[in-house]
Design a protein around this motif. Structure first.
Motif, short mmCIF file in Angstrom:
data_model
loop_
_atom_site.label_atom_id
_atom_site.label_comp_id
_atom_site.label_asym_id
_atom_site.label_seq_id
_atom_site.Cartn_x
_atom_site.Cartn_y
_atom_site.Cartn_z
N VAL A 1 0.85 -1.19 0.00
CA VAL A 1 0.00 0.00 0.00
C VAL A 1 0.89 1.24 0.00
O VAL A 1 2.02 1.21 0.47
CB VAL A 1 -0.95 0.03 1.22
CG1 VAL A 1 -1.95 -1.11 1.14
CG2 VAL A 1 -0.17 -0.04 2.52
N PHE A 2 0.36 2.35 -0.53
CA PHE A 2 1.13 3.58 -0.63
C PHE A 2 0.16 4.75 -0.67
O PHE A 2 -1.04 4.59 -0.90
CB PHE A 2 2.01 3.58 -1.88
CG PHE A 2 1.27 3.26 -3.15
CD1 PHE A 2 0.62 4.25 -3.88
CD2 PHE A 2 1.20 1.95 -3.61
CE1 PHE A 2 -0.07 3.96 -5.03
CE2 PHE A 2 0.50 1.65 -4.78
CZ PHE A 2 -0.14 2.65 -5.49
N ALA A 3 0.70 5.96 -0.43
CA ALA A 3 -0.12 7.17 -0.49
C ALA A 3 -0.12 7.70 -1.91
O ALA A 3 0.90 7.67 -2.60
CB ALA A 3 0.44 8.22 0.48
N CYS A 4 -1.27 8.17 -2.35
CA CYS A 4 -1.37 8.72 -3.70
C CYS A 4 -2.55 9.69 -3.75
O CYS A 4 -3.62 9.41 -3.22
CB CYS A 4 -1.56 7.59 -4.71
SG CYS A 4 -1.61 8.16 -6.43
N SER A 5 -2.34 10.82 -4.40
CA SER A 5 -3.38 11.84 -4.50
C SER A 5 -3.14 12.65 -5.74
O SER A 5 -1.99 12.84 -6.17
CB SER A 5 -3.35 12.73 -3.25
OG SER A 5 -4.35 13.71 -3.28
N GLY A 6 -4.22 13.16 -6.34
CA GLY A 6 -4.04 13.94 -7.56
C GLY A 6 -5.23 14.80 -7.90
O GLY A 6 -6.35 14.55 -7.47
N THR A 7 -4.99 15.84 -8.69
CA THR A 7 -6.02 16.69 -9.24
C THR A 7 -5.40 17.46 -10.40
O THR A 7 -4.18 17.44 -10.59
CB THR A 7 -6.59 17.66 -8.19
OG1 THR A 7 -7.75 18.29 -8.70
CG2 THR A 7 -5.57 18.71 -7.79
#
Length: 407
Positions: A347-353
């Motif tokens: 698992v890992f952190a991921c975010s976007g826009t």
């Protein structure tokens, strides 16, 4: 937080007192030997022209110029200036990184200037480890304990508003928070998907969807349903008026551990058989999945697991949802970047826009940026925070730095 750039700490309230002369008009003896008249550009520019110049500054610089003098402070704080900044600046989303400590502080990365800034969260947000969702310059926080405290904030201006407590169970096993802001009206919607295990039955889970409307300032419970063989999780996003959230298999009879459910938020009447109506299969075996809205396109970033060992990650892929049902792979992380994380967990952190996707390992502050439009992978500048002990964890989220919007 010594050593790093911090512009929020000298916010717009540290303005020099009016000393009787315009800024930049103070001169020294050397420059006035011939008693020539000294003209200050600041003194001859009208407010509207000076305002047009200042709106082209980066967000961080705008906060600094507010400390130059009283006149500049009033200009950059005016409502007209704040609204004029938005169409002029082409700001890319920032990434806010924090550690596993309980302090509500962290570091924000500006991909345009490639700089990190020290930022403190609004005082009512007691820790950075709350549930977080963001949209169009606003960030929603929900406490990690009772899931009853919700705040919508602008991290740049520190404007903050507390939402009324959502209905349903206070203490549930899993919660997924998402929000969507209408860019024209700035009205916003917040959703919470709650999931709780039926007592003594691991295969059955109660699931409910709660929707907050900023216009009515009220919550509505639109879905209450019992799932068999699936449970909710902590990943959701709103895209084009549709709520998407990941569900997880509670038995070994499913082909994949993950599934996706869609729910049209315009359907405010109660809905039954949610899995039958809105189930979408994931593109492959995933170790984890992260959902995001990039310019109206639903994007899934997932750890690619082995077919026979779905908990072992072999790579990271990026897919977009087409025609509301079909996944199209648009990128896969090159092996050299995958290795650059070192030992990457499943698992890992991921975010976007916008067009940017940020990917981060929970075990290190290294941050990888993927530009979907340019199909380009790039490491960020090194974050000022360092790993101090082996079990220290890192995470983060992205948000749009905007001045004109408030909750």
């Amino acid at each position: 937080m010594k050593g790093e750039t911090s512009w929020v700490s000298h916010f717009l309230d540290e303005v020099p007192k009016d000393n009787g002369f315009d800024s930049f008009s103070d001169i020294d003896d050397e420059g006035n030997k011939d008693n020539l008249p000294v003209i200050s550009i600041d003194s001859i520019l009208p407010d509207d022209l000076l305002e047009r110049i200042l709106v082209y500054l980066p967000i961080a610089s705008i906060f600094r110029v507010g400390c130059v003098c009283k006149r500049w402070h009033e200009i950059v704080n005016s409502r007209r200036f704040l609204w004029n900044v938005s169409p002029v600046l082409s700001q890319k989303p920032w990434y806010f990184m924090f550690t596993s400590s309980d302090e509500p502080v962290g570091y924000a990365y500006d991909p345009v200037l490639r700089k990190w800034y020290g930022i403190e969260l609004p005082y009512m947000v007691k820790t950075s480890r709350w549930f977080i969702a963001s949209s169009c310059g606003l960030v929603c926080f929900m406490d990690n304990d009772s899931r009853s405290e919700l705040y919508v904030c602008n991290l740049i201006t520190k404007c903050c508003f507390r939402l009324c407590e959502p209905p349903g169970l206070r203490f549930c096993d899993y919660s997924a928070l998402s929000m969507s802001v209408d860019r024209m009206s700035t009205n916003y919607t917040v959703t919470v998907v709650k999931s709780k295990q039926v007592p003594d039955n691991y295969f059955q889970w109660d699931l409910s969807i709660h929707v907050y409307d900023s216009v009515t300032m009220m919550w509505t419970t639109t879905v209450t349903e019992m799932l068999t063989g699936w449970r909710g999780g902590d990943e959701s996003v709103i895209c084009n008026g549709v709520l998407y959230f990941l569900i997880f298999s509670t038995g070994s009879f499913q082909e994949n551990r993950h599934g996706l459910v869609s729910y049209d938020l315009s359907t405010r009447s109660p809905v039954r058989n949610l899995l039958t109506r809105g189930f979408i299969a994931v593109p492959c075996s995933l170790t984890c999945g992260r959902l995001m809205n990039l310019n109206g396109t639903l994007v899934l970033v997932g750890g690619i697991g082995k077919p026979d060992r779905q908990d072992i990650i072999t790579g990271i892929g990026i897919w977009v949802l087409e025609n509301s049902k079909e996944w199209q792979e648009v990128a896969r992380m090159p092996h050299r970047f995958f290795q650059g994380f070192g030992e990457l967990d499943d698992v890992f952190a991921c975010s976007g826009t916008d067009d940017l996707i940020y990917i981060q390992s929970y075990g290190a502050p290294a941050l990888l940026v993927f530009d979907l439009k340019k199909n380009q992978w790039k490491w960020s500048q090194k974050c000022p925070v360092t790993k101090r002990f082996p079990l220290q964890l890192f995470s983060g989220f992205c948000f749009e730095p905007r001045l004109e919007i408030s909750p």
